[in-house]
Scaffold this motif. Structure first.
Motif, PDB file in Angstrom:
ATOM      1  N   TRP A 355       0.814  -1.208   0.000  1.00 20.15           N
ATOM      2  CA  TRP A 355       0.000   0.000   0.000  1.00 20.15           C
ATOM      3  C   TRP A 355       0.847   1.257   0.000  1.00 20.15           C
ATOM      4  CZ3 TRP A 355      -4.491  -0.468  -1.914  1.00 20.15           C
ATOM      5  CH2 TRP A 355      -5.167  -1.684  -1.790  1.00 20.15           C
ATOM      6  N   ALA A 356       2.003   1.192   0.638  1.00 16.56           N
ATOM      7  CA  ALA A 356       2.900   2.345   0.575  1.00 16.56           C
ATOM      8  C   ALA A 356       3.386   2.541  -0.849  1.00 16.56           C
ATOM      9  CB  ALA A 356       4.088   2.144   1.512  1.00 16.56           C
ATOM     10  N   LEU A 357       3.650   1.426  -1.535  1.00 19.28           N
ATOM     11  CA  LEU A 357       4.095   1.508  -2.933  1.00 19.28           C
ATOM     12  C   LEU A 357       3.001   2.135  -3.805  1.00 19.28           C
ATOM     13  CD1 LEU A 357       6.100   0.706  -5.191  1.00 19.28           C
ATOM     14  CD2 LEU A 357       4.972  -1.485  -5.293  1.00 19.28           C
ATOM     15  N   LEU A 358       1.762   1.668  -3.621  1.00 22.67           N
ATOM     16  CA  LEU A 358       0.664   2.208  -4.423  1.00 22.67           C
ATOM     17  C   LEU A 358       0.452   3.692  -4.125  1.00 22.67           C
ATOM     18  CD1 LEU A 358      -1.867  -0.751  -4.328  1.00 22.67           C
ATOM     19  CD2 LEU A 358      -0.410  -0.014  -6.211  1.00 22.67           C
ATOM     20  N   ALA A 359       0.534   4.036  -2.825  1.00 18.87           N
ATOM     21  CA  ALA A 359       0.366   5.449  -2.470  1.00 18.87           C
ATOM     22  C   ALA A 359       1.460   6.284  -3.106  1.00 18.87           C
ATOM     23  CB  ALA A 359       0.382   5.608  -0.956  1.00 18.87           C
ATOM     24  N   SER A 360       2.688   5.748  -3.124  1.00 21.50           N
ATOM     25  CA  SER A 360       3.782   6.556  -3.663  1.00 21.50           C
ATOM     26  C   SER A 360       3.667   6.693  -5.172  1.00 21.50           C
ATOM     27  CB  SER A 360       5.136   5.980  -3.270  1.00 21.50           C
ATOM     28  OG  SER A 360       5.261   4.684  -3.744  1.00 21.50           O
ATOM     29  N   LEU A 361       2.891   5.815  -5.813  1.00 19.80           N
ATOM     30  CA  LEU A 361       2.652   6.016  -7.246  1.00 19.80           C
ATOM     31  C   LEU A 361       1.865   7.297  -7.477  1.00 19.80           C
ATOM     32  CD1 LEU A 361       1.774   2.413  -8.421  1.00 19.80           C
ATOM     33  CD2 LEU A 361       3.862   3.693  -8.819  1.00 19.80           C
ATOM     34  N   PHE A 362       0.869   7.536  -6.613  1.00 18.71           N
ATOM     35  CA  PHE A 362       0.123   8.795  -6.715  1.00 18.71           C
ATOM     36  C   PHE A 362       1.061   9.972  -6.463  1.00 18.71           C
ATOM     37  CE2 PHE A 362      -3.573   6.053  -5.757  1.00 18.71           C
ATOM     38  CZ  PHE A 362      -4.406   6.458  -6.775  1.00 18.71           C
ATOM     39  N   ILE A 363       1.845   9.846  -5.389  1.00 19.68           N
ATOM     40  CA  ILE A 363       2.752  10.942  -5.037  1.00 19.68           C
ATOM     41  C   ILE A 363       3.755  11.174  -6.159  1.00 19.68           C
ATOM     42  CG2 ILE A 363       4.471  11.700  -3.362  1.00 19.68           C
ATOM     43  CD1 ILE A 363       2.953   9.939  -1.321  1.00 19.68           C
ATOM     44  N   GLY A 364       4.269  10.047  -6.713  1.00 19.15           N
ATOM     45  CA  GLY A 364       5.257  10.157  -7.787  1.00 19.15           C
ATOM     46  C   GLY A 364       4.696  10.891  -8.992  1.00 19.15           C
ATOM     47  N   SER A 365       3.446  10.599  -9.370  1.00 19.51           N
ATOM     48  CA  SER A 365       2.912  11.301 -10.551  1.00 19.51           C
ATOM     49  C   SER A 365       2.710  12.778 -10.256  1.00 19.51           C
ATOM     50  CB  SER A 365       1.607  10.686 -11.054  1.00 19.51           C
ATOM     51  OG  SER A 365       1.151   9.674 -10.254  1.00 19.51           O
ATOM     52  N   ALA A 366       2.335  13.092  -9.015  1.00 19.79           N
ATOM     53  CA  ALA A 366       2.183  14.506  -8.668  1.00 19.79           C
ATOM     54  C   ALA A 366       3.529  15.221  -8.707  1.00 19.79           C
ATOM     55  CB  ALA A 366       1.536  14.632  -7.295  1.00 19.79           C
ATOM     56  N   MET A 367       4.567  14.526  -8.200  1.00 17.37           N
ATOM     57  CA  MET A 367       5.900  15.136  -8.220  1.00 17.37           C
ATOM     58  C   MET A 367       6.365  15.398  -9.647  1.00 17.37           C
ATOM     59  SD  MET A 367       8.195  13.263  -5.424  1.00 17.37           S
ATOM     60  CE  MET A 367       7.968  13.543  -3.684  1.00 17.37           C
ATOM     61  N   LEU A 368       6.044  14.444 -10.524  1.00 17.14           N
ATOM     62  CA  LEU A 368       6.421  14.602 -11.925  1.00 17.14           C
ATOM     63  C   LEU A 368       5.848  15.886 -12.493  1.00 17.14           C
ATOM     64  CD1 LEU A 368       6.094  11.401 -14.071  1.00 17.14           C
ATOM     65  CD2 LEU A 368       7.989  12.960 -13.825  1.00 17.14           C
ATOM     66  N   LEU A 369       4.587  16.115 -12.150  1.00 22.80           N
ATOM     67  CA  LEU A 369       3.905  17.298 -12.645  1.00 22.80           C
ATOM     68  C   LEU A 369       4.656  18.555 -12.216  1.00 22.80           C
ATOM     69  CD1 LEU A 369       1.239  17.786 -14.158  1.00 22.80           C
ATOM     70  CD2 LEU A 369       0.178  18.192 -11.951  1.00 22.80           C
ATOM     71  N   VAL A 370       5.046  18.574 -10.942  1.00 28.14           N
ATOM     72  CA  VAL A 370       5.714  19.746 -10.393  1.00 28.14           C
ATOM     73  C   VAL A 370       7.121  19.896 -10.964  1.00 28.14           C
ATOM     74  CG1 VAL A 370       6.529  20.814  -8.278  1.00 28.14           C
ATOM     75  CG2 VAL A 370       4.381  19.538  -8.286  1.00 28.14           C
ATOM     76  N   LEU A 371       7.812  18.751 -11.101  1.00 26.36           N
ATOM     77  CA  LEU A 371       9.209  18.804 -11.519  1.00 26.36           C
ATOM     78  C   LEU A 371       9.360  19.082 -12.998  1.00 26.36           C
ATOM     79  CD1 LEU A 371      11.203  15.865  -9.967  1.00 26.36           C
ATOM     80  CD2 LEU A 371      11.787  18.261  -9.942  1.00 26.36           C
ATOM     81  N   ASN A 372       8.474  18.525 -13.789  1.00 30.18           N
ATOM     82  CA  ASN A 372       8.747  18.512 -15.208  1.00 30.18           C
ATOM     83  C   ASN A 372       8.088  19.629 -15.973  1.00 30.18           C
ATOM     84  OD1 ASN A 372      10.587  16.435 -15.638  1.00 30.18           O
ATOM     85  ND2 ASN A 372       8.996  15.004 -15.048  1.00 30.18           N
ATOM     86  N   LEU A 373       6.974  20.091 -15.504  1.00 32.33           N
ATOM     87  CA  LEU A 373       6.312  21.150 -16.245  1.00 32.33           C
ATOM     88  C   LEU A 373       7.231  22.367 -16.361  1.00 32.33           C
ATOM     89  CD1 LEU A 373       3.726  21.141 -17.700  1.00 32.33           C
ATOM     90  CD2 LEU A 373       2.591  22.124 -15.723  1.00 32.33           C
ATOM     91  N   PRO A 374       7.798  22.856 -15.253  1.00 31.79           N
ATOM     92  CA  PRO A 374       8.672  24.024 -15.410  1.00 31.79           C
ATOM     93  C   PRO A 374      10.093  23.704 -15.863  1.00 31.79           C
ATOM     94  CG  PRO A 374       8.042  23.688 -13.098  1.00 31.79           C
ATOM     95  CD  PRO A 374       7.571  22.522 -13.851  1.00 31.79           C
ATOM     96  N   PHE A 375      10.570  22.490 -15.572  1.00 36.02           N
ATOM     97  CA  PHE A 375      12.007  22.268 -15.735  1.00 36.02           C
ATOM     98  C   PHE A 375      12.399  21.420 -16.942  1.00 36.02           C
ATOM     99  CE2 PHE A 375      11.677  22.801 -11.012  1.00 36.02           C
ATOM    100  CZ  PHE A 375      12.191  24.076 -11.022  1.00 36.02           C
ATOM    101  N   ALA A 376      11.418  21.022 -17.763  1.00 36.46           N
ATOM    102  CA  ALA A 376      11.728  20.099 -18.854  1.00 36.46           C
ATOM    103  C   ALA A 376      12.909  20.530 -19.719  1.00 36.46           C
ATOM    104  CB  ALA A 376      10.492  19.873 -19.707  1.00 36.46           C
ATOM    105  N   PRO A 377      13.014  21.805 -20.115  1.00 39.14           N
ATOM    106  CA  PRO A 377      14.139  22.189 -20.960  1.00 39.14           C
ATOM    107  C   PRO A 377      15.485  22.001 -20.271  1.00 39.14           C
ATOM    108  CG  PRO A 377      12.436  23.864 -21.018  1.00 39.14           C
ATOM    109  CD  PRO A 377      12.079  22.923 -19.913  1.00 39.14           C
TER     110      PRO A 377
END
Lengths: 495, 197
Positions: A355-377
């Motif tokens: 369940w921690a793994l599944l929860a971190s999948l949600f967290i991971g996708s949210a982090m991706l959003l934050v990390l990649n939208l501004p920093f992709a270049p």
């Protein structure tokens, strides 16, 4: 239960691990030729210092980060980091050339996020169902599952059955080295005591993917430097872009979800399916000239499909212990290294971890959003690192990881030998995924078969005694027949 | 993917071979893999026959699975070799789709290039570096062997500044030693520099 998982996953340490995973995954995903499979393979030895929960949270981050890193370079540089980003590159790079790189990146990130959330929600609901199904499984059913995984990855989805099956056979052979678990017989060690415990899955995966890749790169004459497009402007979608994107996101997600559950070798097929769908739909709408000039639909769909497949491949992985792609196979190998066997028992014995793994999948996708939208270049700048340092670093890191797991020079020797094998396989177009599936599932196949035969006192009928096994074999026969027919038809068309 | 190679690289793999051999062996180096697969199958079969099997074994002992896999590999190896040796027209039709669908995520981004004629010099340099690292790891210690590994691979892949890279290599391997030994508590062989680290 998911709430408990969130409670575990949002500890500062685990959040940090997830973040590290996302960053590392993005870094590796950005680099051409280095997929998520290799990122996880390289990380496995290092994460032995962590507790299993932390390690898997980190892998979850790598998994998603890698997917997105591949898309970033596909769009900005027309160099897909991995095969599942190839479809994204078609329209994505054209958009970037038209100075619409920020929009392409934004639709990719948002599509990935949406698809991940939908798919992970399905994983949360369907994994327990899968587990309920799997509780009644005995050796015959597990044998049927392994046979399905073997033939699906080696014969059905590969372009060339002979090469695919040879790869599988090599993997199965590697898995048999060492002491036979059931009888205690010593097999294929050639008298070496170091081989009594068998060849470690870590050594095989790192050797095939990392060392094999470096040797492959060394064997080619230098490539022309990638062309870079400028990603200027803020990555926000206009209302029009948004209204063009949301349907492809949903369609891509719907296409990608089923492909994670079947062993079809990962996200390559659904991304191309999604690309084809969007293209023909656009033509039907009369907007046919948009495609091949940088259509946002052609980025939104494949990226959503890619992430949906990645997420749902966790259902068979966690519920049955059945990997459906090379990356999932390595995750399974990592579970085995921690002495855990994915499947029904995992949910009861290690439910905190799951369940921690599944929860971190949600967290991971949210982090991706934050990390990649501004920093992709910024990520794309990684490609400016000279290639020779990059690959030298990979060799050093791979060697180190394997050496430190057992402090044995012998393992490093094995690593290099298997790397040479991986080079040969790549050089001649043999697929790597069946080798990994063979190494990781080979022991399960053999044990299940022998247990089943022992139970039935040698009666082969036991293998097809249960409806589930019969259903699996029917699916398999159907898949093989269909792929043979399709192949014959293609050949006739080509001739 | 190697189908296109057969057609597009008339230069062949081994310039050492004479002209007579060239016409036939060009683009057929895959035969080596076929033979390797046969050898692996043969190895499994022979060692299975020689295996010491505990007497307690009931149905399907430890030999059964190896014999099945060994037979499979031998048959596949023969089929691969035969296909490589067949006249080209027949072989290429069969291979047209080969490799494209091999869906391991790390591999196929450049399938058009894969399988093209190998550059032997960087490949052999890399191989030699790996061998040297193996030989030196225990005796000379990680810092030296690791630096050599980094430097060798970097040079093999075409480095512009060999001397500067040597410096970078030592910085990398020393940093790694520090991070792993001091940071993570994982032992790395210290070798001749035992007093330093």
């Amino acid at each position: 239960m998911l709430g408990g998982g969130f409670a575990e996953a949002v500890t500062p340490l685990n959040l940090l691990l997830c973040l590290t995973g996302v960053i590392l995954g993005t870094v590796v995903g950005v680099l051409p030729g280095l997929g998520t499979a290799m990122a996880i393979a390289l990380l496995v030895p290092v994460t032995f210092q962590l507790d299993p929960t932390g390690a898997f949270i980190m892998f979850a981050g790598v998994y998603f980060g890698g997917q997105f890193g591949g898309a970033t370079t596909a769009i900005l540089l027309n160099t897909p980091g991995q095969s599942s980003s190839m479809a994204t590159a078609f329209e994505g790079f054209l958009m970037a050339k038209n100075r619409r790189a920020p929009q392409a990146l934004a639709t990719a990130v948002l599509g990935s996020f949406l698809a991940s959330i939908v798919a992970v929600t399905l994983v949360v609901f369907f994994s327990p169902l899968m587990v309920n199904l799997a509780v009644g499984f005995g050796p015959p059913e597990y044998f049927a599952l392994t046979v399905l995984a073997f033939l699906a990855t080696s014969a059905v989805v590969t372009g060339d059955m002979l090469r695919g099956l040879s790869s599988l056979g090599i993997g199965l052979a590697v898995a048999m080295v060492g002491i036979d678990e059931q009888s205690g017989a010593v097999r294929f060690t050639l008298g070496s005591t170091q081989l009594l415990d068998g060849i470690s899955v870590v050594v095989v995966t790192v050797g095939l993917l990392a060392i094999g890749e470096v040797l492959h790169v060394a064997s080619r004459s230098r490539r022309a430097p990638a062309t870079e497009t400028v990603a200027s402007g803020r990555p926000w979608l206009s209302r029009r872009d948004l209204s063009r994107s949301w349907r492809p996101w949903l369609r891509g997600t719907a296409l990608g979800i089923p492909f994670g559950v079947i062993p079809a070798g990962g996200a390559e097929i659904p991304t191309f399916l999604s690309y084809g769908t969007e293209k023909s739909l656009s033509r039907r709408r009369g907007g046919g000239d948009e495609f091949d000039r940088g259509a946002i639909e052609g980025v939104a769909g494949p990226e959503a499909a890619n992430n949906a497949t990645t997420a749902t491949s966790l259902v068979p992985l966690l519920g049955l212990g059945l990997p459906t792609s090379a990356t999932a196979a390595i995750m399974l190998g990592a579970f085995q290294q921690y002495g855990m066997r994915p499947g029904p028992l995992l949910f009861t014995q290690e439910s905190d971890l799951v369940w921690a793994l599944l929860a971190s999948l949600f967290i991971g996708s949210a982090m991706l959003l934050v990390l990649n939208l501004p920093f992709a270049p910024i990520w794309a700048k990684l490609l400016r690192i000279p290639r020779n340092y990059l690959y030298a670093g990979i060799v050093v890191f791979a060697t180190l990881g394997v050496y430190t797991t057992r402090s044995a020079v012998f393992d490093v020797l094995l690593l290099y030998v298997i790397g040479a094998l991986g080079f040969l396989l790549r050089r001649y177009g043999f697929p790597i995924a069946p080798v990994l599936i063979g190494v990781i599932l080979g022991p399960l196949a053999e044990t299940s078969l022998r247990r089943a035969m022992a139970m039935s006192q040698g009666d082969v009928g036991v293998l097809v005694d249960s409806p589930f096994a019969v259903a699996l074999y029917s699916v398999l026969v159907l898949a093989v027949v269909v792929s043979l027919v399709l192949r014959a038809r293609n050949r006739r068309r080509a001739a | 993917m190697s189908a296109s190679v057969h057609r597009t690289t008339p230069a062949g793999e081994s310039p050492a071979l004479g002209d007579g051999a060239r016409s036939f062996w060009t683009g057929r180096s895959e035969l080596f893999v076929g033979v390797l697969v046969i050898a692996l199958g043969g190895f499994l079969l022979i060692r299975s026959a020689m295996m010491d099997v505990p007497s307690s074994v009931s149905f399907l002992g430890p030999r059964f699975f190896p014999v099945v896999v060994g037979t499979l590999l031998a048959v596949l190896g023969v089929a691969l070799s035969v296909r490589t040796l067949l006249p080209r027209s027949a072989a290429t039709a069969d291979e047209a789709g080969g490799g494209d669908g091999s869906a391991v995520s790390s591999a196929e981004s450049d399938s058009a290039e894969a399988g093209a004629r190998s550059d032997w010099k960087p490949l052999l340099l890399t191989g030699a570096t790996l061998a040297a690292h193996l030989a030196l790891l225990q005796t000379a210690g990680w810092v030296i062997a690791g630096a050599l590994l980094f430097w060798g691979v970097s040079c093999a892949l075409g480095s512009g500044h060999k001397l500067r890279d040597l410096g970078i290599s030592f910085v990398v391997s020393a940093a790694v030693q520090l991070a792993f030994s001091a940071g993570l508590g994982l032992p790395l062989p210290s070798g001749v520099l035992v007093g330093v680290f």
